[in-house]
Motif scaffolding. Structure first.
Motif, PDB file in Angstrom:
ATOM      1  N   LEU A 123     -85.491  -3.115  47.702  1.00 20.38           N
ATOM      2  CA  LEU A 123     -86.913  -2.654  48.305  1.00 20.38           C
ATOM      3  C   LEU A 123     -87.977  -3.340  47.645  1.00 20.38           C
ATOM      4  CD1 LEU A 123     -86.301   1.170  48.121  1.00 20.38           C
ATOM      5  CD2 LEU A 123     -86.321  -0.354  49.920  1.00 20.38           C
ATOM      6  N   TYR A 124     -87.636  -3.796  46.208  1.00 23.81           N
ATOM      7  CA  TYR A 124     -88.785  -4.695  45.557  1.00 23.81           C
ATOM      8  C   TYR A 124     -88.785  -6.003  46.192  1.00 23.81           C
ATOM      9  CZ  TYR A 124     -90.040  -1.470  41.884  1.00 23.81           C
ATOM     10  OH  TYR A 124     -90.518  -0.461  41.179  1.00 23.81           O
ATOM     11  N   PHE A 125     -87.581  -6.654  46.603  1.00 20.60           N
ATOM     12  CA  PHE A 125     -87.586  -7.992  47.115  1.00 20.60           C
ATOM     13  C   PHE A 125     -88.412  -8.009  48.636  1.00 20.60           C
ATOM     14  CE2 PHE A 125     -85.002 -11.423  49.365  1.00 20.60           C
ATOM     15  CZ  PHE A 125     -85.395 -12.393  48.234  1.00 20.60           C
ATOM     16  N   ILE A 126     -88.689  -6.788  49.329  1.00 19.60           N
ATOM     17  CA  ILE A 126     -89.568  -7.006  50.389  1.00 19.60           C
ATOM     18  C   ILE A 126     -90.928  -7.422  50.163  1.00 19.60           C
ATOM     19  CG2 ILE A 126     -90.613  -5.371  51.792  1.00 19.60           C
ATOM     20  CD1 ILE A 126     -88.305  -3.346  51.748  1.00 19.60           C
ATOM     21  N   TYR A 175     -90.844  -8.415  36.451  1.00 17.90           N
ATOM     22  CA  TYR A 175     -90.340  -7.643  35.362  1.00 17.90           C
ATOM     23  C   TYR A 175     -89.400  -6.691  35.272  1.00 17.90           C
ATOM     24  CZ  TYR A 175     -90.844  -4.607  31.094  1.00 17.90           C
ATOM     25  OH  TYR A 175     -90.666  -3.833  30.021  1.00 17.90           O
ATOM     26  N   ILE A 176     -89.763  -5.657  36.358  1.00 24.61           N
ATOM     27  CA  ILE A 176     -88.855  -4.581  36.699  1.00 24.61           C
ATOM     28  C   ILE A 176     -87.385  -4.913  37.237  1.00 24.61           C
ATOM     29  CG2 ILE A 176     -88.726  -2.513  38.176  1.00 24.61           C
ATOM     30  CD1 ILE A 176     -90.792  -1.980  36.477  1.00 24.61           C
ATOM     31  N   LEU A 177     -87.337  -6.027  38.117  1.00 27.97           N
ATOM     32  CA  LEU A 177     -86.183  -6.394  38.227  1.00 27.97           C
ATOM     33  C   LEU A 177     -85.185  -6.893  37.141  1.00 27.97           C
ATOM     34  CD1 LEU A 177     -86.712  -8.196  41.842  1.00 27.97           C
ATOM     35  CD2 LEU A 177     -85.568  -6.066  41.374  1.00 27.97           C
ATOM     36  N   SER A 178     -86.011  -7.625  36.355  1.00 28.36           N
ATOM     37  CA  SER A 178     -85.346  -8.122  34.930  1.00 28.36           C
ATOM     38  C   SER A 178     -84.876  -6.980  34.286  1.00 28.36           C
ATOM     39  CB  SER A 178     -86.117  -9.065  34.285  1.00 28.36           C
ATOM     40  OG  SER A 178     -87.030  -8.255  33.387  1.00 28.36           O
ATOM     41  N   GLU A 179     -85.212  -5.778  34.261  1.00 27.08           N
ATOM     42  CA  GLU A 179     -84.848  -4.744  33.491  1.00 27.08           C
ATOM     43  C   GLU A 179     -83.672  -3.824  34.272  1.00 27.08           C
ATOM     44  OE1 GLU A 179     -85.882  -3.807  30.454  1.00 27.08           O
ATOM     45  OE2 GLU A 179     -86.943  -5.512  30.390  1.00 27.08           O
ATOM     46  N   ILE A 180     -83.830  -3.769  35.500  1.00 22.85           N
ATOM     47  CA  ILE A 180     -82.924  -2.807  36.166  1.00 22.85           C
ATOM     48  C   ILE A 180     -81.805  -3.516  36.670  1.00 22.85           C
ATOM     49  CG2 ILE A 180     -84.814  -1.184  36.501  1.00 22.85           C
ATOM     50  CD1 ILE A 180     -84.601  -2.182  39.561  1.00 22.85           C
ATOM     51  N   VAL A 181     -81.858  -4.864  36.740  1.00 23.27           N
ATOM     52  CA  VAL A 181     -80.428  -5.544  37.623  1.00 23.27           C
ATOM     53  C   VAL A 181     -79.406  -5.613  36.435  1.00 23.27           C
ATOM     54  CG1 VAL A 181     -79.720  -7.813  38.300  1.00 23.27           C
ATOM     55  CG2 VAL A 181     -81.791  -6.624  39.411  1.00 23.27           C
TER      56      VAL A 181
END
Length: 422
Positions: A123-126, A175-181
């Protein structure tokens, strides 16, 4: 045979569910990239792809459950629609209702999909695709028209400030993706993207001459770097980071100062606030709003009476002048609820994700003074994605804590039992 059939049917249901998720998210991918690709693809995205994603999302929203953020925002949308009835300029009001309907559909499906933690990275990648679409449009339609330093990366289709908002969102989501992936190499890619957006932000501020880029990006990066690399780090690592930042500042300060001094951004930054066109619009909106208390002048109608026939470029004043005190109160409640929850959860759990959400919320509130967000398809939907992510993360966090507590209680009970036996 019966157990085998049950397992087979269960597997089919999971495959079907995953297929619906994939189709829905692919529709949103298309809508994001198509938004600025061409008028035809944008229309397909708005009137075909997003409704399909919405219908598929509804299959997973049993009982039509909504979060507190959805309830407040949908009430705001409803009030905006009701204000149509006392709007004098019905054409402007109809345009507003059209925008609100599209925004509702996107927010609705994003809010449902974001309840599934595994779908959140997609969803963030959208919004990465949305950003790439904006750059694709700029390269092919705006750069060719820019001939001197006073030209901005701006036209009627892609506003310079829109690029600034997208830069803010993409920086935060990296930043968020680097934390949750969880995949290491992918986590590193998102972390590098986060760092690359720092110099890119400066370049974008020069190209767009948008004052809000440094106003938002500087505190954003200061806080996120503190959360990720400084908070809880050893003194040695803090000193290393400090020296690295000092070295970068010394090496590149000359170029940064020179580029800024020779830019149109500097000229715009030196304009007295009282002489700025937005200040005049703000004063006009306040005056019209107070003259039409308590319900405002009706959906989207400030544009029809403003001194420049423009919107107020301010989320709070636009809500106040068009929808009166109820509209402003609802919008403030939405933002205030989000920021308050993140701050409260951070102090209770000391989890840095809640501090990151809080940082986003504060800066989103600040950014609202530069444009109207509540009726904008991609701008308010990103806020709702982050808000829903925060709730999903909170529930997941709580579940994990409960499991840990159960294990601790169980181990303590076993130890006490063993001790009593001995």
């Amino acid at each position: 045979p019966i157990e085998y059939n049950n397992m087979y049917l269960k597997k089919i249901r999971y495959i079907k569910k995953d297929l619906y998720h994939i189709i829905g998210i692919l529709c949103l991918f298309f809508s994001a990239f198509a938004s600025l690709y061409s008028p035809l693809t944008n229309a397909i995205g708005l009137y075909v792809a997003i409704p399909i994603a919405c219908l598929l999302a509804t299959k997973f929203n049993k009982g039509f459950h909504t979060s507190i953020y959805e309830k407040i925002l949908y009430t705001l949308f409803l009030w905006d629609c009701i204000s149509y009835f006392w709007a004098e300029h019905k054409e402007l009001a109809s345009t507003e209702l059209h925008m609100v309907l599209g925004t509702f559909l996107l927010v609705y499906c994003l809010s449902i999909y974001a309840r599934n933690f595994k779908l959140i990275p997609y969803l963030y990648f959208i919004y990465v695709l949305l950003y790439l679409s904006a750059w694709n449009y700029a390269i092919h339609n705006i750069f060719t028209m820019m001939v001197d330093d006073s030209d901005r990366l701006n036209d009627e289709v892609l506003n310079a400030n829109t690029m600034a908002y997208y830069t803010f969102y993409v920086s935060f989501l990296f930043y968020i993706l680097s934390e949750i992936v969880n995949i290491k190499w992918l986590k590193k890619i998102w972390e590098w993207c986060f760092w690359l957006m720092l110099p890119a932000s400066f370049g974008i501020s020069i190209l767009t001459s948008s004052r809000q880029v440094p106003i938002i990006q500087v505190p954003l990066y200061a806080m996120l770097i503190y959360i990720k690399y400084v908070q809880g780090a050893s003194l040695k690592n803090k000193l290393k980071l400090g020296l690295f930042a000092l070295l970068i500042a010394v090496v590149f300060s000359g170029y940064i100062i020179s580029a800024y001094n020779n830019s149109f951004l500097k000229e715009r930054a030196e304009i007295n606030i009282a002489d700025d066109g937005r200040a005049a619009l703000a004063r006009n909106a306040i005056q019209v709003g107070f003259n039409n208390l308590p319900l405002g002048i009706g959906a989207g109608n400030f544009q029809g009476v403003s001194i420049t026939r423009q919107i107020s470029h301010n989320s709070y004043l636009e809500a106040f002048v068009n929808m009166g005190i109820p509209g402003l109160a609802l919008y403030l409640a939405l933002l205030g609820m989000f920021v308050h929850r993140q701050w409260k959860r951070y102090w209770y759990y000391k989890d840095k994700m809640f501090l990151a959400f809080f940082t986003f919320g504060v800066l989103y509130i600040l950014d609202g003074f530069f444009f109207v967000f509540y009726n904008s398809l991609w701008l308010i939907s990103f806020f709702m994605l982050v808000a829903t992510h925060s709730e999903t993360y909170y529930k997941k966090h709580n579940t994990e804590l409960k499991k840990e507590n159960k294990e601790i209680v169980k181990n303590n009970f076993i130890k006490q039992k063993d001790a009593s036996i001995q």
